[in-house]
Scaffold this active site. Sequence first.
Site, PDB file in Angstrom:
ATOM      1  CB  CYS A 103     -13.969   0.874  -0.466  1.00 29.51           C
ATOM      2  SG  CYS A 103     -13.435   2.575  -0.229  1.00 29.51           S
ATOM      3  NE  ARG A 111      -3.901   0.598   1.810  1.00 25.83           N
ATOM      4  CZ  ARG A 111      -5.133   0.659   2.297  1.00 25.83           C
ATOM      5  NH1 ARG A 111      -5.376   1.364   3.395  1.00 25.83           N
ATOM      6  NH2 ARG A 111      -6.132   0.035   1.705  1.00 25.83           N
ATOM      7  CG  HIS A 156      -8.336   0.032  -2.981  1.00 25.98           C
ATOM      8  ND1 HIS A 156      -7.561  -1.078  -2.683  1.00 25.98           N
ATOM      9  CD2 HIS A 156      -8.975   0.375  -1.820  1.00 25.98           C
ATOM     10  CE1 HIS A 156      -7.726  -1.383  -1.409  1.00 25.98           C
ATOM     11  NE2 HIS A 156      -8.573  -0.530  -0.865  1.00 25.98           N
ATOM     12  NE  ARG A 188     -10.006  -5.425   0.429  1.00 24.59           N
ATOM     13  CZ  ARG A 188      -9.327  -4.369   0.884  1.00 24.59           C
ATOM     14  NH1 ARG A 188      -9.960  -3.316   1.329  1.00 24.59           N
ATOM     15  NH2 ARG A 188      -8.003  -4.356   0.857  1.00 24.59           N
ATOM     16  CG  ASP A 199     -13.439   6.168  -1.509  1.00 25.59           C
ATOM     17  OD1 ASP A 199     -13.499   5.932  -0.289  1.00 25.59           O
ATOM     18  OD2 ASP A 199     -12.357   6.195  -2.148  1.00 25.59           O
ATOM     19  CD  GLN A 247     -12.836  -2.155  -1.052  1.00 24.33           C
ATOM     20  OE1 GLN A 247     -12.079  -2.077  -0.095  1.00 24.33           O
ATOM     21  NE2 GLN A 247     -14.031  -2.750  -0.974  1.00 24.33           N
TER      22      GLN A 247
HETATM   23  N1  NVA Z   1      -9.839   6.652  -1.557  1.00 22.79           N
HETATM   24  C1  NVA Z   1      -9.509   6.218  -0.224  1.00 22.79           C
HETATM   25  C2  NVA Z   1      -9.740   4.753  -0.088  1.00 22.79           C
HETATM   26  C3  NVA Z   1      -9.482   4.182   1.284  1.00 22.79           C
HETATM   27  C4  NVA Z   1      -9.647   2.702   1.350  1.00 22.79           C
HETATM   28  C5  NVA Z   1      -8.064   6.554   0.067  1.00 22.79           C
HETATM   29  O1  NVA Z   1      -7.224   6.406  -0.827  1.00 22.79           O
HETATM   30  O2  NVA Z   1      -7.777   6.993   1.179  1.00 22.79           O
HETATM   31  N1   CP Z   2     -11.201  -0.281   2.140  1.00 21.43           N
HETATM   32  C1   CP Z   2      -9.943  -0.339   2.621  1.00 21.43           C
HETATM   33  O1   CP Z   2      -8.976  -0.589   1.886  1.00 21.43           O
HETATM   34  O2   CP Z   2      -9.845  -0.116   3.963  1.00 21.43           O
HETATM   35  P1   CP Z   2      -8.520   0.091   4.816  1.00 21.43           P
HETATM   36  O3   CP Z   2      -7.955   1.429   4.441  1.00 21.43           O
HETATM   37  O4   CP Z   2      -8.970   0.041   6.235  1.00 21.43           O
HETATM   38  O5   CP Z   2      -7.551  -1.004   4.492  1.00 21.43           O
END
Ligand code: NVA
Ligand code: CP
Length: 306
Positions: free
Chosen positions: A263, A102, A129, A291, A223, A132
């Site tokens: 998500c 990540r 993502h 997930r 989101d 997801q």
């Molecule tokens: N768009 C959000 C998704 C979190 C799972 C982010 O990147 O923070």
């Molecule tokens: N949806 C998702 O990826 O959640 P987290 O940021 O908690 O991993």
Amino acid sequence: MRHFLTLKDFTKEELLEMITLAQKIKVQTKQKKFVPYMQNQTLGMIFEKSSTRTRVSFETGIYQLGGVGLFLSSNDIQLGRGEPMKDTARVISRMVDMVMIRTFNQSDIEEFAQFSKVPVVNGLTDSYHPVQVMTDYMTMIEYGKDQNPVVAYVGDGNNMAHSWLMMSAKMGFELRIATPKDYACDESIVADALELAKISGAKIIINNDPKEAVIGCDVVTTDTWVSMGQEDEKEARLKAFDGYIVDEDMMNMAKDDAIFLHCLPAYRGYEVSEEVFEEHSDEIFDEAENRLHAQKGIMVWLDSHR
Ligand code: NVA
Ligand code: CP
């Protein structure tokens, strides 16, 4: 060897194979049958951003597959002190069997993959993502929403919007995206999706009108308006997204049996109202649980294609 960095790199058939595998392993898991598809394998999990779902689902997932997960926060490993991505890749991939990352830039995960001896899985970047949206598609199947569905994404043109673009372009379903003008999707990702849509027959409509997007659709999704790394923009963003909340009025424009996906984490009163969130909490938390299952399908598929 294949890396799971973006859906763009896979055919529709391959993505469906992963989901079918996930469904099979989900049934086994529910029966407490833990088949060791990845016995004694180690999954390195590098996090440069926070996480609840991604960490817990990957760590539990690899354990239930007979392996072990290593949580590697960039605060604790030398990457966070400036060790190059490509050196980190060359070291870690000699010791583990698969890596999940990540991070911020898609180019960083691509660089890691280029230097990695083992498959790399995208656990979220600023651009995509993909694990997801695989989960979301699996959840749509469970709710009977995979036969020519119309999906409406309302909100920020971010990593989730981009992932939906790719999923629609691959699977061939109709996707309507509504974002404020200044928070549109990345032009090159839209161009890629439109190119792929010519092959799959997907209909992709992008505009700045959430209501138009939602009318008569089968799935509504959104989101956060402030993604990780955008905390400084919060004030401006909250102003710009005025009118984009998915509330009862908006959901009432979708089909009567439309589902709502998110998500998570969700910010009630911003991208979704408390009422809509709680009314649709069954599908939202099925999605969250999926997930665990979807990622097992992805990991086992990647493991069997090296
Ligand atoms: N768009 C959000 C998704 C979190 C799972 C982010 O990147 O923070
Ligand atoms: N949806 C998702 O990826 O959640 P987290 O940021 O908690 O991993």
